[in-house]
Motif scaffolding. Structure first.
Motif, PDB file in Angstrom:
ATOM      1  N   HIS A 249       0.835  -1.205   0.000  1.00  0.00           N
ATOM      2  CA  HIS A 249       0.000   0.000   0.000  1.00  0.00           C
ATOM      3  C   HIS A 249       0.867   1.252   0.000  1.00  0.00           C
TER       4      HIS A 249
ATOM      5  N   MET B  24      -3.928   4.385  -5.104  1.00  0.00           N
ATOM      6  CA  MET B  24      -4.530   4.216  -3.783  1.00  0.00           C
ATOM      7  C   MET B  24      -5.995   4.610  -3.796  1.00  0.00           C
ATOM      8  N   GLN B  25      -6.351   5.667  -4.499  1.00  0.00           N
ATOM      9  CA  GLN B  25      -7.742   6.084  -4.568  1.00  0.00           C
ATOM     10  C   GLN B  25      -8.607   5.019  -5.222  1.00  0.00           C
TER      11      GLN B  25
ATOM     12  N   THR C  83      -9.003   1.981  -2.889  1.00  0.00           N
ATOM     13  CA  THR C  83      -9.977   2.271  -1.834  1.00  0.00           C
ATOM     14  C   THR C  83     -11.399   2.165  -2.375  1.00  0.00           C
TER      15      THR C  83
ATOM     16  N   ALA D 225     -12.161  -1.542  -3.009  1.00  0.00           N
ATOM     17  CA  ALA D 225     -12.253  -2.311  -1.768  1.00  0.00           C
ATOM     18  C   ALA D 225     -13.616  -2.171  -1.118  1.00  0.00           C
TER      19      ALA D 225
ATOM     20  N   SER E 100      -6.309  -6.778   2.065  1.00  0.00           N
ATOM     21  CA  SER E 100      -6.147  -5.415   1.582  1.00  0.00           C
ATOM     22  C   SER E 100      -7.409  -4.589   1.854  1.00  0.00           C
ATOM     23  N   ARG E 101      -8.580  -5.219   1.737  1.00  0.00           N
ATOM     24  CA  ARG E 101      -9.833  -4.540   2.106  1.00  0.00           C
ATOM     25  C   ARG E 101      -9.791  -4.108   3.570  1.00  0.00           C
TER      26      ARG E 101
ATOM     27  N   CYS F  41      -7.664  -1.134   4.014  1.00  0.00           N
ATOM     28  CA  CYS F  41      -8.341   0.069   3.513  1.00  0.00           C
ATOM     29  C   CYS F  41      -9.403   0.548   4.500  1.00  0.00           C
ATOM     30  N   ARG F  42     -10.177  -0.395   5.086  1.00  0.00           N
ATOM     31  CA  ARG F  42     -11.203  -0.011   6.071  1.00  0.00           C
ATOM     32  C   ARG F  42     -10.557   0.612   7.303  1.00  0.00           C
TER      33      ARG F  42
ATOM     34  N   ARG G  14      -7.714   2.213   7.495  1.00  0.00           N
ATOM     35  CA  ARG G  14      -7.213   3.547   7.198  1.00  0.00           C
ATOM     36  C   ARG G  14      -8.355   4.544   7.029  1.00  0.00           C
ATOM     37  N   ALA G  15      -9.472   4.072   6.474  1.00  0.00           N
ATOM     38  CA  ALA G  15     -10.621   4.966   6.316  1.00  0.00           C
ATOM     39  C   ALA G  15     -11.187   5.373   7.666  1.00  0.00           C
TER      40      ALA G  15
ATOM     41  N   ALA H  25     -12.421  11.252   0.065  1.00  0.00           N
ATOM     42  CA  ALA H  25     -12.314   9.959  -0.613  1.00  0.00           C
ATOM     43  C   ALA H  25     -13.464   9.807  -1.587  1.00  0.00           C
TER      44      ALA H  25
END
Length: 431
Positions: A336, A344-345, A348, A351, A403-404, A407-408, A410-411, A421
């Motif tokens: 990542h 990255m966008q 995200t 994901a 990876s999902r 992403c969650r 980090r969100a 985002a």
């Protein structure tokens, strides 16, 4: 008789011609204006390629003319190889689930003429293990020499005097060309991220029968590089019949690791659905499966799945494991962290999809031009963060579960003055 024996090396031929001329090593050395040690070293094979002037002096001292002299000089120019360097490292177990990839790569190198293959993918996906199996197939099947160079992943080890992004010369590659010459040779550069520079072009120029197999996390952008992305192992489809699920590559690898720890293991039929679910959740990543197998000494597959589903990155390496130690988070964090903002966008955005998706579905809601979106999905596939999903209605893809989760995570972290985002596009995807 033309004075040419069936000698296989220059040293043997030199000794034959010296004895045929009735000379001792000292006499030959005196006639050729050499030291007796030089003659002794050439006959013993300690001098693999003597200087042209030395060969001329010895041939004159031996009185060689015509074809015997030509054979003598040609043999001196021929490279003698050290047999101890031709075999790759010994594998520590059978390869499971990569048989088709191993055969395809072997054919590419030995039959199809590919000279430079880069095997790329996420850390822990099994690149080194597959490269080792290919090296052994090449060595045993066609008898090629194999040079294995472990370069490692040199994060934080850059030369401060070298501009960023410019690969430097690796001293471990020096001398490889001298060992290959015109002999068919496979050079494996394992973990070559940022560690291969212009010396590779020199190796190809000097080793006319050289083939190179590279393992790296991302393509290196080398001239003539054929990139082969390595996806995780195939996992059982949701709702698959238990017998068929047990035949998937990921399940076979997980069970093999479990049986190494418990040779008397008898699988409870009630555990089969949980084992299949565990393999799906771990995306079929070989390193994650080995970690999980180690912890089944303490937990059932069902309880292990419950624990890591709640805290996805709480699966460290068990105390006993053959693979690289660490945890599941490291490889994902590294992958990542290497993404561009554009990549990255999109990751995200993808994901957020509850299931797999097609490129057309992603394009409909991605807010990007078709060429840009296709290129970005392709880049994510090469990095191993997105995987193909078998489907009967065309190509479909999915972001890795781990990876999902990242992403969650980090969100959910506190925002740090970043652009908003992109909106999740899950409702627009086919259910």
């Amino acid at each position: 008789m033309d004075g040419i024996p069936p000698a296989s090396s220059f040293g043997e031929l030199l000794r034959f011609q010296r004895e045929r001329a009735g000379l001792t090593q000292q006499c030959l050395a005196d006639h050729a204006s050499l030291s007796v040690r030089a003659v002794r070293d050439m006959e013993a094979g300690r001098v693999q390629r003597p200087r042209q002037e030395t060969v001329r002096l010895v041939a004159d001292a031996l009185g060689l003319r015509g074809r015997p002299r030509s054979v003598f000089e040609d043999t001196a120019r021929r490279r003698v190889f050290v047999e101890e360097t031709v075999a790759p490292p010994a594998p520590r177990g059978a390869i499971i689930g990569r048989e088709r990839e191993a055969e395809s790569l072997t054919q590419s190198l030995t039959a199809h003429g590919d000279r430079l293959l880069s095997l790329v993918g996420l850390g822990g996906v099994g690149k080194s293990r597959l490269a080792l199996d290919v090296a052994w197939r090449v060595h045993q099947r066609v008898g090629w020499a194999v040079q294995w160079v472990g370069l490692g992943h040199r994060t934080g080890a850059a030369d401060p005097a070298r501009p960023a992004g410019v690969p430097g010369r690796d001293t471990r590659l020096e001398g490889i060309a001298a060992l290959t010459g015109d002999r068919p040779t496979l050079l494996v550069l394992d973990g070559a991220d940022g560690a291969v520079g212009p010396e590779l072009d020199e190796l190809f120029a000097r080793g006319t029968e050289l083939r190179v197999l590279i393992t790296a996390r991302t393509p290196l952008g080398l001239d003539g590089e054929r990139v082969v992305p390595l996806a995780p192992l195939a996992v059982p489809a949701p709702g698959a019949e238990p017998g068929a699920a047990m035949e998937s590559a990921a399940v076979r690898l997980l069970l093999a690791h479990m049986r190494r720890l418990r040779p008397d293991l008898e699988l409870d039929p009630a555990d089969r659905p949980e084992i299949a679910s565990l393999c799906r959740y771990l995306d079929g990543l070989p390193r994650a499966l080995e970690y999980a197998a180690g912890w089944t000494l303490l937990e059932s597959p069902a309880s292990l799945l419950t624990r890591i589903a709640a805290t996805p990155f709480s699966l460290p390496a068990p105390p006993v494991t053959l693979c690289e130690r660490g945890d599941l988070r490291h490889a994902l964090d590294e992958a990542h962290g290497s993404l561009t903002e554009r990549q990255m966008q999109l990751l995200t955005l993808l994901a957020a999809a509850p299931r797999d998706w097609s490129v057309d579905e992603a394009m409909a809601v991605g807010g990007r031009s078709a060429p840009e979106l296709l290129a970005t999905v392709h880049e994510l596939l090469l990095r191993g963060l997105v995987r193909p999903v078998p489907a009967g209605d065309g190509e479909r893809f999915a972001v890795l579960n781990l990876s999902r989760a990242l992403c969650r995570e980090r969100a959910a972290a506190p925002a740090v003055a970043e652009p908003a985002a992109p909106a999740p596009f899950a409702p627009a995807l086919a259910s």
